[in-house]
Design a protein around this motif. Sequence first.
Motif, mmCIF file in Angstrom:
data_model
loop_
_atom_site.group_PDB
_atom_site.id
_atom_site.type_symbol
_atom_site.label_atom_id
_atom_site.label_comp_id
_atom_site.label_asym_id
_atom_site.label_seq_id
_atom_site.Cartn_x
_atom_site.Cartn_y
_atom_site.Cartn_z
ATOM 1 N N ASP A 1 -1.268 0.122 -5.083
ATOM 2 C CA ASP A 1 -2.129 0.689 -4.030
ATOM 3 C C ASP A 1 -2.531 -0.392 -3.040
ATOM 4 O O ASP A 1 -2.512 -0.194 -1.824
ATOM 5 C CB ASP A 1 -3.399 1.269 -4.645
ATOM 6 C CG ASP A 1 -3.092 2.473 -5.528
ATOM 7 O OD1 ASP A 1 -1.916 2.919 -5.507
ATOM 8 O OD2 ASP A 1 -4.016 2.933 -6.241
ATOM 9 N N ASN B 1 0.299 -1.475 -0.859
ATOM 10 C CA ASN B 1 0.583 -0.453 0.162
ATOM 11 C C ASN B 1 -0.389 -0.547 1.336
ATOM 12 O O ASN B 1 -0.002 -0.475 2.499
ATOM 13 C CB ASN B 1 0.506 0.949 -0.454
ATOM 14 C CG ASN B 1 1.872 1.360 -1.007
ATOM 15 O OD1 ASN B 1 2.910 1.109 -0.366
ATOM 16 N ND2 ASN B 1 1.897 1.974 -2.187
ATOM 17 N N GLU B 2 -1.655 -0.756 0.991
ATOM 18 C CA GLU B 2 -2.673 -0.866 2.051
ATOM 19 C C GLU B 2 -2.372 -2.073 2.940
ATOM 20 O O GLU B 2 -2.485 -2.028 4.163
ATOM 21 C CB GLU B 2 -4.067 -1.010 1.442
ATOM 22 C CG GLU B 2 -4.614 0.297 0.879
ATOM 23 C CD GLU B 2 -5.892 0.097 0.071
ATOM 24 O OE1 GLU B 2 -6.696 -0.769 0.444
ATOM 25 O OE2 GLU B 2 -6.063 0.796 -0.948
ATOM 26 N N PHE C 1 0.493 -1.520 5.270
ATOM 27 C CA PHE C 1 0.065 -0.708 6.392
ATOM 28 C C PHE C 1 -0.580 -1.571 7.485
ATOM 29 O O PHE C 1 -0.321 -1.422 8.664
ATOM 30 C CB PHE C 1 -0.906 0.361 5.869
ATOM 31 C CG PHE C 1 -1.357 1.318 6.917
ATOM 32 C CD1 PHE C 1 -0.487 2.293 7.433
ATOM 33 C CD2 PHE C 1 -2.657 1.250 7.420
ATOM 34 C CE1 PHE C 1 -0.915 3.172 8.411
ATOM 35 C CE2 PHE C 1 -3.075 2.123 8.404
ATOM 36 C CZ PHE C 1 -2.199 3.097 8.911
ATOM 37 N N GLU D 1 -11.706 -5.428 -2.355
ATOM 38 C CA GLU D 1 -11.756 -5.935 -0.982
ATOM 39 C C GLU D 1 -11.486 -7.442 -0.931
ATOM 40 O O GLU D 1 -10.811 -7.932 -0.042
ATOM 41 C CB GLU D 1 -13.100 -5.605 -0.321
ATOM 42 C CG GLU D 1 -13.287 -4.115 0.003
ATOM 43 C CD GLU D 1 -12.055 -3.496 0.693
ATOM 44 O OE1 GLU D 1 -11.540 -4.115 1.648
ATOM 45 O OE2 GLU D 1 -11.579 -2.415 0.233
ATOM 46 N N LYS E 1 -7.835 -8.222 -1.495
ATOM 47 C CA LYS E 1 -7.095 -7.935 -0.247
ATOM 48 C C LYS E 1 -7.320 -9.054 0.763
ATOM 49 O O LYS E 1 -6.390 -9.547 1.401
ATOM 50 C CB LYS E 1 -7.563 -6.597 0.345
ATOM 51 C CG LYS E 1 -6.712 -5.425 -0.122
ATOM 52 C CD LYS E 1 -7.341 -4.089 0.162
ATOM 53 C CE LYS E 1 -7.412 -3.762 1.645
ATOM 54 N NZ LYS E 1 -8.126 -2.485 1.862
#
Length: 608
Positions: free
Chosen positions: A471, A474-475, A478, A506, A509
């Motif tokens: 996930d 993928n973020e 994007f 967060e 990421k």
Amino acid sequence: MSPDCNDLLLILNQTSDPVFFLSPDFVFIWTNEAYAEYMGFKREEILSMSLENVIAVEYAPVLKTKFRSISPDNRIFENIYPSVLTDGSIILETWHNEGIFDEQGELKYFYCIASLKEESREKKPLSPMQTNLVSSTLLGTSLIGIIISVDNEIQYINGKCKEILGVYSEMKPGMNLSRLFNDYFGDSAEELLSAQLRNTTDNWEIEYHHPDGHDSWLSIVRKAQRYNGKNADLLLVEDITERKLNEIEIKTARNRLADVMRIAGVGYWERDFENKRWIWSDETYDIYNVTRGTLIRDEDIESAVLPEFRSSRTNRIEELLNNKKQKGFFRFEYKIQPFNMEPKWIEGEGFLENGTDPDKKRFYGWVRDLTERKIFEQELQKAKEKAEESERLKTFFLANMSHEIRTPLNAIVGFSDLLTRDPSDDEKVKFKSIINQSSKLLLKIIDDILDISSIEAGTLDIQSEQLILGDIFNEIKFLFLENDKPDIDLNIIIPGESACVYADRERLKQVIINLINNAYKYTSEGSITLSASKNNNEMVISVSDTGIGIPPEEQEHIFERFYQSDTFSKGTGLGLTISRSIIEQMGGKITLRSEPGKGSTFILTLPA
Ligand code: ADP
């Protein structure tokens, strides 16, 4: 027919028992050979000598008193005369003394005969000379208190003994030995009396309260033996207070010195020239990690010293020892490798005292383990260098930051102003895009500054939860759909659904985005790859690029605050520092593999 007087004297002369005749005023008028030999004189010498010139000075007055008490009705007395030989044995001479009177009852002379026969045949025959000498000098003038007792009854006490014990009148011959012990030696009496074994010598050192009030120490030697069917005891009493106090004082001083040396961690050493060895205190043994008491020779020390210090040590010691001056001194600081231990630093001082007598040369000193101080000094130096570097980087950061902030801010202010001046539609789009990018940059800079402040203050809030790595990838994919460098391939390999990681969504990421941004920043062609793989209980995430790479000497620094290899590069120099703090706070690690010109790979390892 009865034998005449001469016949009788002839017979007496041949007896092995000592015999003598004394005039009423105590002058020797006749002795046999045995007595002369026994007393160590020639027979003719003794004749006409008086009693006090022949027998022990101390004993003569006692004997005279006894002789004077002889009367026609009470003509005989026997006395046991104790003598001490040089080997400590007690000889008991049993004397038969008799007064010879004429018909009118007038005293003609005294007649004395001794029985010197010993009970045990193994015993050394009596040495008359010794008996006489030892008896008179040892008993009478001795500096040691002497008590002689036979079958528990005191026969003799010398003056010195009375003086040592501080008792004079009560202590008399005839007194019971056990009573004397009980009266004067109190608590120690039982122990002193327990020397039941005959033919033994026992020693005691006891505390004695002297009647004059002072506390003293006595040494008591008791030699007990069987003699002529009797128990004979010789007691030697000595006042050893001074020696004892000195001993106690020396012991206390020695203990205190040892305490001080132990607390200070200082060891003592001394060279024993005569035996070619080294004398060490306990601490010195501990410093060298050698069992206390081990014999230490030159070669033992030499092999403990690390090779690079050996020759300088030997030279300095030789130089000092060959020095003809009265005194010499040197300081040393070198590394040793004690048996089975890590090398350690030691320091110390050596002193040489030549003196006038070459045999009295002394070479001694102290030694201390310096390792902890050395480590502390090194750490201090490192901390100092780090603080200086940090200070330098901070100054640079502040100067750089004003520039970094001003650039996007100027763009925002400038292009916002232009927007108000009615630009064309194309210009509006362009200006808005610039304002947008500059705002993002500014925001990033401010975020970094806020993050590093939270990290420094220890208030960075990080939550760990189980995340599906796919996930997150993928973020990120994007987010990077649009970028400034479309020529560079960004490969994001999405892991399967089962790839999980424990992290703060967060923040994880943020770190990965930062690494990809850096990769874009330092890569002009080729590709950037984000991938993940599981290794035991860990998830390994890597970001690799085909960029400029990082020289080995810089690799250890790039995670430090404000570090930038290239001072012209755009950025705060905080990104990697923040990333490392975040990853570590999530229980992970960030490492780097890089080769200049070929590219870099940043690897995150996190709990899976
Ligand atoms: P900056 O904001 O300057 O990028 P970072 O902490 O992110 O600060 O990076 C510190 C330094 O590490 C950079 O200035 C750069 O020299 C080096 N660096 C980081 N990532 C890479 C990379 N992918 N390739 C080459 N050098 C890099």
